[in-house]
Design a protein around this motif. Structure first.
Motif, mmCIF file in Angstrom:
data_model
loop_
_atom_site.group_PDB
_atom_site.id
_atom_site.type_symbol
_atom_site.label_atom_id
_atom_site.label_comp_id
_atom_site.label_asym_id
_atom_site.label_seq_id
_atom_site.Cartn_x
_atom_site.Cartn_y
_atom_site.Cartn_z
ATOM 1 N N ASP A 161 0.797 -1.232 0.000
ATOM 2 C CA ASP A 161 0.000 0.000 0.000
ATOM 3 C C ASP A 161 0.826 1.277 0.000
ATOM 4 O OD1 ASP A 161 0.980 -0.622 2.502
ATOM 5 O OD2 ASP A 161 -0.728 0.208 3.570
ATOM 6 N N ASP A 162 2.137 1.187 0.038
ATOM 7 C CA ASP A 162 2.969 2.389 0.161
ATOM 8 C C ASP A 162 2.871 3.293 -1.061
ATOM 9 O OD1 ASP A 162 3.965 1.791 2.713
ATOM 10 O OD2 ASP A 162 5.575 0.554 1.897
ATOM 11 N N ILE A 163 2.842 2.711 -2.231
ATOM 12 C CA ILE A 163 2.755 3.502 -3.454
ATOM 13 C C ILE A 163 1.449 4.284 -3.481
ATOM 14 C CG2 ILE A 163 2.524 3.341 -5.969
ATOM 15 C CD1 ILE A 163 4.458 0.935 -5.811
ATOM 16 N N GLU A 164 0.352 3.610 -3.116
ATOM 17 C CA GLU A 164 -0.950 4.279 -3.124
ATOM 18 C C GLU A 164 -0.948 5.478 -2.178
ATOM 19 O OE1 GLU A 164 -1.855 0.058 -4.403
ATOM 20 O OE2 GLU A 164 -0.403 1.121 -3.172
ATOM 21 N N PHE A 165 -0.371 5.310 -1.016
ATOM 22 C CA PHE A 165 -0.372 6.376 -0.021
ATOM 23 C C PHE A 165 0.494 7.553 -0.469
ATOM 24 C CE2 PHE A 165 0.311 8.680 3.824
ATOM 25 C CZ PHE A 165 -0.775 8.402 4.642
ATOM 26 N N LEU A 166 1.645 7.267 -1.087
ATOM 27 C CA LEU A 166 2.664 8.304 -1.279
ATOM 28 C C LEU A 166 2.773 8.865 -2.690
ATOM 29 C CD1 LEU A 166 5.412 6.630 0.929
ATOM 30 C CD2 LEU A 166 4.032 8.638 1.520
ATOM 31 N N CYS A 167 2.355 8.116 -3.714
ATOM 32 C CA CYS A 167 2.539 8.675 -5.061
ATOM 33 C C CYS A 167 1.488 8.259 -6.074
ATOM 34 C CB CYS A 167 3.933 8.348 -5.598
ATOM 35 S SG CYS A 167 4.181 6.621 -6.103
ATOM 36 N N ARG A 211 -2.940 -9.574 0.831
ATOM 37 C CA ARG A 211 -2.324 -8.311 0.421
ATOM 38 C C ARG A 211 -1.892 -8.348 -1.049
ATOM 39 N NH1 ARG A 211 0.871 -4.889 4.558
ATOM 40 N NH2 ARG A 211 -0.067 -3.369 3.142
ATOM 41 N N GLU A 212 -1.546 -9.525 -1.535
ATOM 42 C CA GLU A 212 -1.247 -9.653 -2.962
ATOM 43 C C GLU A 212 -2.480 -9.342 -3.802
ATOM 44 O OE1 GLU A 212 0.503 -12.916 -6.195
ATOM 45 O OE2 GLU A 212 0.009 -13.549 -4.152
ATOM 46 N N GLU A 213 -3.631 -9.855 -3.365
ATOM 47 C CA GLU A 213 -4.876 -9.589 -4.087
ATOM 48 C C GLU A 213 -5.264 -8.125 -3.980
ATOM 49 O OE1 GLU A 213 -6.703 -11.529 -6.165
ATOM 50 O OE2 GLU A 213 -4.902 -12.769 -5.960
ATOM 51 N N GLU A 214 -5.060 -7.535 -2.812
ATOM 52 C CA GLU A 214 -5.361 -6.112 -2.637
ATOM 53 C C GLU A 214 -4.502 -5.262 -3.565
ATOM 54 O OE1 GLU A 214 -6.608 -6.514 2.107
ATOM 55 O OE2 GLU A 214 -4.649 -5.715 1.530
ATOM 56 N N ALA A 215 -3.223 -5.617 -3.691
ATOM 57 C CA ALA A 215 -2.325 -4.877 -4.579
ATOM 58 C C ALA A 215 -2.779 -4.992 -6.030
ATOM 59 C CB ALA A 215 -0.898 -5.397 -4.420
ATOM 60 N N LYS A 216 -3.192 -6.175 -6.432
ATOM 61 C CA LYS A 216 -3.662 -6.372 -7.806
ATOM 62 C C LYS A 216 -4.948 -5.585 -8.060
ATOM 63 C CE LYS A 216 -1.629 -10.964 -8.518
ATOM 64 N NZ LYS A 216 -1.911 -12.415 -8.683
ATOM 65 N N ASN A 217 -5.849 -5.566 -7.080
ATOM 66 C CA ASN A 217 -7.100 -4.819 -7.236
ATOM 67 C C ASN A 217 -6.836 -3.324 -7.381
ATOM 68 O OD1 ASN A 217 -8.622 -7.162 -7.062
ATOM 69 N ND2 ASN A 217 -8.963 -6.971 -4.855
ATOM 70 N N SER A 218 -5.891 -2.823 -6.606
ATOM 71 C CA SER A 218 -5.532 -1.412 -6.711
ATOM 72 C C SER A 218 -4.928 -1.105 -8.072
ATOM 73 C CB SER A 218 -4.545 -1.049 -5.601
ATOM 74 O OG SER A 218 -4.051 0.263 -5.774
ATOM 75 N N ALA A 219 -4.011 -1.951 -8.519
ATOM 76 C CA ALA A 219 -3.361 -1.732 -9.814
ATOM 77 C C ALA A 219 -4.368 -1.758 -10.961
ATOM 78 C CB ALA A 219 -2.267 -2.777 -10.033
ATOM 79 N N LYS A 220 -5.409 -2.584 -10.831
ATOM 80 C CA LYS A 220 -6.435 -2.666 -11.876
ATOM 81 C C LYS A 220 -7.154 -1.333 -12.054
ATOM 82 C CE LYS A 220 -7.484 -7.611 -11.500
ATOM 83 N NZ LYS A 220 -8.466 -8.613 -11.007
ATOM 84 N N ILE A 221 -7.385 -0.626 -10.961
ATOM 85 C CA ILE A 221 -8.052 0.672 -11.049
ATOM 86 C C ILE A 221 -7.262 1.610 -11.948
ATOM 87 C CG2 ILE A 221 -8.676 2.754 -9.730
ATOM 88 C CD1 ILE A 221 -9.350 0.908 -7.389
ATOM 89 N N LEU A 222 -5.953 1.541 -11.844
ATOM 90 C CA LEU A 222 -5.065 2.401 -12.613
ATOM 91 C C LEU A 222 -4.760 1.842 -14.000
ATOM 92 C CD1 LEU A 222 -3.243 4.892 -12.721
ATOM 93 C CD2 LEU A 222 -1.510 3.616 -11.449
ATOM 94 N N GLY A 223 -4.972 0.544 -14.174
ATOM 95 C CA GLY A 223 -4.544 -0.089 -15.410
ATOM 96 C C GLY A 223 -3.045 -0.306 -15.426
#
Length: 233
Positions: free
Chosen positions: A11-17, A55-67
């Motif tokens: 989640d660090d990337i989402e929080f910071l950049c 957390r792996e699935e959460e990271a993938k779900n977040s990345a999907k939003i961005l493409g």
């Protein structure tokens, strides 16, 4: 351009950049989101192996939003070291992505996974350019600019560049909240509201540069990486 953001935890990337990455994406750039630690120690109740998978699935779900493409991990939480096996895994992430720009942690952040990620990424990005350093991928001979993202709550960090993320603050929040397992952990362990804290930091950086919300960065001033133009969106 191909943009590689490397955080210590999912989640660090989402929080910071994430706002800056969204802005890059809107401009048509390719985005890759890598995390080096699997997040398996960030909970009071969920066992480490189960948590790592969540957390792996959460990271993938977040990345999907961005493409974006989600990459990693290479180690467990608090077991990240600058040793040969780890360096080679990070070198291969960089060689696989072949980025034009890298964003990672500040070397002055608050905990060892963050500061080690900064050091490892800076070193690996140079090592990745050496044809005689053999890994699973061929050498990527371009030494690319690196930007350090903000520290948690901005302590010991004075940005040299700002990115206006006002238009994208809600998407950034949506990406952050994909990391459902962390909301309860951070409330109990650190006494913070995840999304609220993110917006406070973005609002503070926005106040500094005259917009509602912004993200701050420092350029890594090292020979061979400095470019005579602005690279952030």
């Amino acid at each position: 351009m191909r943009i590689l953001a490397v955080g210590a935890h999912p989640d660090d990337i989402e929080f910071l950049c994430a706002g800056t990455l969204i802005k890059f994406k809107k401009r048509g750039e390719e985005i890759f989101m890598a995390y080096l630690c699997n997040g398996n120690k960030g909970h009071f109740e969920i066992p480490a192996p189960t948590l790592a998978k969540m957390r792996e699935e959460e990271a993938k779900n977040s990345a999907k939003i961005l493409g974006a493409e989600s990459l990693g991990p290479v180690a467990s939480d608090l077991e990240l070291y600058r040793d040969k096996p780890t360096m080679e895994k990070v070198i291969d992430i960089i060689r696989k992505v072949s980025p034009d720009l890298i964003i990672t942690h500040s070397p002055l952040d608050y905990m060892c996974d963050h500061t080690l990620t900064s050091q490892i990424v800076c070193d690996a990005s140079f090592m990745a350019t050496l044809p005689n350093y053999k890994t699973n991928y061929p050498a990527y001979t371009k030494i690319v600019p690196i930007y350090f993202m903000d520290t948690m709550t901005g302590i010991n960090f004075q940005p040299t560049e700002y990115v206006d993320i006002t238009e994208f603050i809600e998407t950034k929040s949506k990406m952050l909240l994909c990391h459902i397992s962390q909301a309860k952990w951070l409330k109990e362990h650190d006494g913070i509201d995840y999304a609220e804290l993110m917006k406070k930091v973005a609002s503070f950086r926005g106040l500094q540069c005259g917009v509602p919300f912004a993200e701050g960065f420092q350029v890594y001033n090292a020979w061979g990486r400095i470019k005579p133009k602005r690279l952030l969106p």
